[in-house]
Motif scaffolding. Structure first.
Motif, PDB file in Angstrom:
ATOM      1  N   GLU A   1      -7.926   0.515 -12.405  1.00  0.00           N
ATOM      2  CA  GLU A   1      -8.350   0.684 -13.568  1.00  0.00           C
ATOM      3  C   GLU A   1      -9.631   0.127 -13.753  1.00  0.00           C
ATOM      4  O   GLU A   1     -10.124  -0.822 -13.047  1.00  0.00           O
ATOM      5  CB  GLU A   1      -7.482   0.420 -15.057  1.00  0.00           C
ATOM      6  CG  GLU A   1      -6.081   1.942 -14.994  1.00  0.00           C
ATOM      7  CD  GLU A   1      -5.721   0.713 -16.146  1.00  0.00           C
ATOM      8  OE1 GLU A   1      -5.756   0.192 -17.047  1.00  0.00           O
ATOM      9  OE2 GLU A   1      -4.674   1.935 -16.369  1.00  0.00           O
TER      10      GLU A   1
ATOM     11  N   TYR B   1      -3.150   1.974  -3.356  1.00  0.00           N
ATOM     12  CA  TYR B   1      -3.859   2.061  -5.079  1.00  0.00           C
ATOM     13  C   TYR B   1      -4.860   2.329  -6.193  1.00  0.00           C
ATOM     14  O   TYR B   1      -5.187   2.282  -5.387  1.00  0.00           O
ATOM     15  CB  TYR B   1      -3.349   0.617  -5.368  1.00  0.00           C
ATOM     16  CG  TYR B   1      -1.631   0.437  -4.824  1.00  0.00           C
ATOM     17  CD1 TYR B   1      -0.449  -0.272  -6.470  1.00  0.00           C
ATOM     18  CD2 TYR B   1      -1.530  -0.751  -4.197  1.00  0.00           C
ATOM     19  CE1 TYR B   1       0.697  -0.613  -5.518  1.00  0.00           C
ATOM     20  CE2 TYR B   1      -0.254  -0.600  -3.564  1.00  0.00           C
ATOM     21  CZ  TYR B   1       0.861  -1.103  -5.133  1.00  0.00           C
ATOM     22  OH  TYR B   1       2.446  -1.381  -4.669  1.00  0.00           O
ATOM     23  N   ASN B   2      -4.534   2.773  -6.696  1.00  0.00           N
ATOM     24  CA  ASN B   2      -5.191   3.103  -8.135  1.00  0.00           C
ATOM     25  C   ASN B   2      -6.155   1.658  -8.450  1.00  0.00           C
ATOM     26  O   ASN B   2      -4.753   1.255  -8.987  1.00  0.00           O
ATOM     27  CB  ASN B   2      -4.834   4.335  -9.057  1.00  0.00           C
ATOM     28  CG  ASN B   2      -4.807   5.186  -8.825  1.00  0.00           C
ATOM     29  OD1 ASN B   2      -5.750   6.103  -7.619  1.00  0.00           O
ATOM     30  ND2 ASN B   2      -3.918   5.892  -8.542  1.00  0.00           N
TER      31      ASN B   2
ATOM     32  N   ASN C   1       1.390   2.953  -9.664  1.00  0.00           N
ATOM     33  CA  ASN C   1       0.416   3.297  -8.059  1.00  0.00           C
ATOM     34  C   ASN C   1      -0.748   2.846  -8.249  1.00  0.00           C
ATOM     35  O   ASN C   1      -1.910   3.022  -7.642  1.00  0.00           O
ATOM     36  CB  ASN C   1       0.405   5.025  -7.918  1.00  0.00           C
ATOM     37  CG  ASN C   1       1.578   4.707  -7.082  1.00  0.00           C
ATOM     38  OD1 ASN C   1       2.526   4.058  -5.914  1.00  0.00           O
ATOM     39  ND2 ASN C   1       2.097   6.127  -7.132  1.00  0.00           N
ATOM     40  N   THR C   2      -0.595   2.217 -10.219  1.00  0.00           N
ATOM     41  CA  THR C   2      -1.865   1.395 -10.655  1.00  0.00           C
ATOM     42  C   THR C   2      -1.934   0.043 -10.706  1.00  0.00           C
ATOM     43  O   THR C   2      -0.732   0.146 -11.488  1.00  0.00           O
ATOM     44  CB  THR C   2      -2.303   2.500 -11.881  1.00  0.00           C
ATOM     45  OG1 THR C   2      -2.437   3.892 -11.727  1.00  0.00           O
ATOM     46  CG2 THR C   2      -3.739   2.147 -12.260  1.00  0.00           C
TER      47      THR C   2
ATOM     48  N   GLY D   1      -6.982   3.916  -0.643  1.00  0.00           N
ATOM     49  CA  GLY D   1      -5.936   4.914  -1.456  1.00  0.00           C
ATOM     50  C   GLY D   1      -4.293   4.404  -1.762  1.00  0.00           C
ATOM     51  O   GLY D   1      -3.696   5.311  -2.282  1.00  0.00           O
TER      52      GLY D   1
ATOM     53  N   GLU E   1      -7.898   0.167  -3.157  1.00  0.00           N
ATOM     54  CA  GLU E   1      -8.481   1.234  -3.773  1.00  0.00           C
ATOM     55  C   GLU E   1      -9.218   1.932  -2.798  1.00  0.00           C
ATOM     56  O   GLU E   1      -8.987   3.484  -2.552  1.00  0.00           O
ATOM     57  CB  GLU E   1      -9.106   1.222  -4.849  1.00  0.00           C
ATOM     58  CG  GLU E   1      -9.680   1.959  -5.663  1.00  0.00           C
ATOM     59  CD  GLU E   1     -10.915   1.511  -6.895  1.00  0.00           C
ATOM     60  OE1 GLU E   1     -10.505   2.476  -8.244  1.00  0.00           O
ATOM     61  OE2 GLU E   1     -12.014   0.701  -6.884  1.00  0.00           O
TER      62      GLU E   1
END
Length: 167
Positions: free
Chosen positions: A167, A164-165, A124-125, A162, A159
């Motif tokens: 970094e 995917y996250n 999910n990131t 919401g 992002e």
């Protein structure tokens, strides 16, 4: 009746000599309207909706083909379809950016598949390493600026929504 107005076919489509070929390949005319739900099919023929008058790349008689079938991961495919459908970018930019985004998603999918023994990876990131690795690959190819710009818009969208996250 073979065709009805609900099929999204108008006289411009019927006058297009490639209409039959596209229809047989599974492409369906899609009226681009962000107030409608995102189409579930993967092969779209984006119908002119009036926004094309702002562009020299798209005209009112032209249907733009988009094929989401190459996206290997189902969740990623839904994310790029949502991005395309809801983006505030011009239709031309969305069309131009879609395939670089698909390439990024498949790049990430391949990275994750090759590292499948790593149980700590979060699907999910989008990680810094994934984005950096793709950026380095894109930097050495034709159209690098467009690919990086497409990636930036897409990652910001997923992002913010919401999906995917990042970094």
């Amino acid at each position: 009746n073979i065709l009805t107005w609900q099929d999204g076919v108008d006289r411009y489509m019927l006058q297009n000599y490639k209409f039959d070929k596209k229809k047989k390949k599974g492409f369906k005319p899609i009226p681009l309207n962000p107030f409608d739900s995102v189409p579930t099919i993967d092969r779209w023929l984006i119908m002119p909706n009036g926004n094309e008058f702002k562009s020299t790349k798209v005209n009112a008689h032209e249907y733009k083909r988009l094929d989401f079938t190459p996206v290997k991961d189902v969740k990623m495919k839904e994310a790029v379809k949502n991005w395309f459908w809801q983006s505030r970018l011009s239709i031309c930019s969305r069309i131009d950016f879609t395939y670089p985004i698909i390439n990024f998603l498949n790049f990430v999918y391949e990275l994750r598949t090759n590292k499948s023994s790593d149980k700590s990876s979060n699907c999910n990131t989008f990680t810094t390493e994934e984005v950096f690795a793709y950026s380095m690959q894109a930097k050495n190819s034709t159209g690098a600026t467009q690919k990086i710009q497409a990636l930036r818009y897409f990652l910001q969208y997923v992002e913010d929504c919401g999906l995917y996250n990042v970094e």
